[in-house]
Design a protein around this motif. Sequence first.
Motif, short mmCIF file in Angstrom:
data_model
loop_
_atom_site.label_atom_id
_atom_site.label_comp_id
_atom_site.label_asym_id
_atom_site.label_seq_id
_atom_site.Cartn_x
_atom_site.Cartn_y
_atom_site.Cartn_z
N LEU A 113 33.54 -85.07 -36.73
CA LEU A 113 34.20 -85.93 -37.70
C LEU A 113 34.84 -87.14 -37.03
O LEU A 113 34.95 -88.21 -37.63
N ASP A 114 35.26 -86.96 -35.78
CA ASP A 114 35.91 -88.04 -35.04
C ASP A 114 34.91 -88.98 -34.38
O ASP A 114 35.31 -89.91 -33.67
N GLY A 115 33.61 -88.72 -34.55
CA GLY A 115 32.61 -89.65 -34.05
C GLY A 115 31.88 -89.24 -32.80
O GLY A 115 31.07 -90.01 -32.28
N ALA A 116 32.13 -88.04 -32.28
CA ALA A 116 31.44 -87.58 -31.08
C ALA A 116 30.30 -86.63 -31.46
O ALA A 116 30.20 -86.19 -32.60
N VAL A 117 29.46 -86.33 -30.50
CA VAL A 117 28.40 -85.33 -30.69
C VAL A 117 28.75 -84.17 -29.77
O VAL A 117 28.54 -84.24 -28.55
N PRO A 118 29.32 -83.08 -30.32
CA PRO A 118 29.79 -81.99 -29.47
C PRO A 118 28.64 -81.21 -28.83
O PRO A 118 27.47 -81.36 -29.20
N ALA A 119 29.01 -80.35 -27.89
CA ALA A 119 28.03 -79.59 -27.12
C ALA A 119 27.27 -78.57 -27.95
O ALA A 119 26.30 -77.99 -27.48
N SER A 120 27.70 -78.34 -29.20
CA SER A 120 26.98 -77.39 -30.06
C SER A 120 25.79 -78.03 -30.76
O SER A 120 25.02 -77.32 -31.42
N ALA A 121 25.60 -79.33 -30.63
CA ALA A 121 24.46 -79.99 -31.28
C ALA A 121 23.16 -79.46 -30.67
O ALA A 121 22.89 -79.66 -29.49
N GLY A 122 22.39 -78.75 -31.48
CA GLY A 122 21.14 -78.17 -30.98
C GLY A 122 21.33 -77.01 -30.02
O GLY A 122 20.38 -76.59 -29.36
N THR A 123 22.54 -76.48 -29.94
CA THR A 123 22.84 -75.42 -28.97
C THR A 123 23.77 -74.38 -29.59
O THR A 123 24.71 -74.75 -30.29
N ARG A 124 23.48 -73.11 -29.32
CA ARG A 124 24.34 -72.03 -29.79
C ARG A 124 25.14 -71.50 -28.60
O ARG A 124 24.59 -71.18 -27.56
N TRP A 125 26.47 -71.42 -28.79
CA TRP A 125 27.35 -70.86 -27.77
C TRP A 125 27.70 -69.43 -28.13
O TRP A 125 28.01 -69.14 -29.29
N GLU A 126 27.65 -68.54 -27.15
CA GLU A 126 27.91 -67.12 -27.39
C GLU A 126 28.84 -66.57 -26.31
O GLU A 126 28.80 -66.98 -25.15
N ALA A 127 29.67 -65.62 -26.73
CA ALA A 127 30.48 -64.85 -25.78
C ALA A 127 30.57 -63.43 -26.31
O ALA A 127 30.86 -63.22 -27.49
N SER A 128 30.31 -62.45 -25.47
CA SER A 128 30.26 -61.06 -25.91
C SER A 128 31.38 -60.25 -25.26
O SER A 128 31.74 -60.48 -24.09
#
Length: 392
Positions: free
Chosen positions: A334-349
């Motif tokens: 919303l603030d105008g950046a493209v975060p690291a989740s664009a096209g990427t799934r982050w997981e922690a188990s």
Amino acid sequence: MPTHPLLKPALRRGWRDLETVQFGVAEAHAVVLGPVGSATAAFLTLLDGTRGRELLRHEARRIGLPEGRADAFIERLAAAGLLDTSTGGGPGSEELRRRGPAMERLRSDHATLSVIERRPGGALRRLAARRACRVQVRGAGRTGAMIAALLAGAGVGRVDVLDGGRVEPWEVAPGGHPPEAVGERRADSARRVARRAAPGRPPRPRRRAASEAAEPAAEELGPEPPLALVIGAPRDGLAVHAPDPAAWADLVMAGVPHLYAGVVEGTAVVGPLVLPGLTACAGCAERGRAVRDPAWPRLLAQWRSGTPRQVPPCDLALAATVAGLATAHALALLDGAVPASAGTRWEASLPYLEWRSRASRPHPDCPCGAAPAHTGTAHPSEDSPAHDTMTA
């Protein structure tokens, strides 16, 4: 150039030596400035937002700075991203300044934005832009309700929540559904939580009959802004880990960015963020997984058609972690950046909570149109960790 320059208070200052000053502690945003003489150091103390440019020129001459040096130094500081301003910023910024109590609630968010926004007054403009945004959260379980509250609390002006059913006891969470909401409609409870978290009250809607819509009328709140983002936080973790393309096709067709977030069994999932036409959608992910694992479609059909679990696994701390990270990625967009989740799934188990990223590639057979826009840059498969640790 700011009319009333202000050294960003959010950045701590420290002298590396007698002529070199460092602004900021963390390496990501720290700036080192030098050489700085004694007169220039004294001039730094005057940049507190209370003086206009003419007064600053006068003070600069008084402390011994050569003619024109004050303006040159201010320009140098602004170029380095070290200056803010106590005035200006446009109508949205002025309105926020007038909303005293609401602005006080957002002071810490404003300070953070001032660190990453280089332009003077840019932090307040970003907060004003958030207030004009409309975000929808699809899913109001443990995670979805917290996401709605965090978005509203961070200054997003309109947060819609969609879900069915009623709040169950195991969906109660700090920052989400309160204990007294058990038995209430999930969407209604989550909307109430978001309204309570918001800094300042929205315009009061007119009274209407119970049969009318619960949301304020468009003519009373002004034109309904388009959806800036949809966050999918379904209570069923499978729908986050392997989203059904049909359930999200409307957003792909409409070009609405959407982000998946939730907990599947003991794994936190944030992403991918889908930018329609640019990054892989749910259809791309499903097609790609089927190519890599021929048994995947059969497994998915069984899981989707099976009897839903009465109590889905959703660890409280893991749900809060997902809500916080998903909201941070949403706000970055919303603030105008493209975060690291664009096209990427982050997981922690659980139990080790080591963050891993799994890239999702656009699929050439998917009608979403992302594949032609794909540059062909090599990415690891969705099943392989791209990084061992999460990057900010």
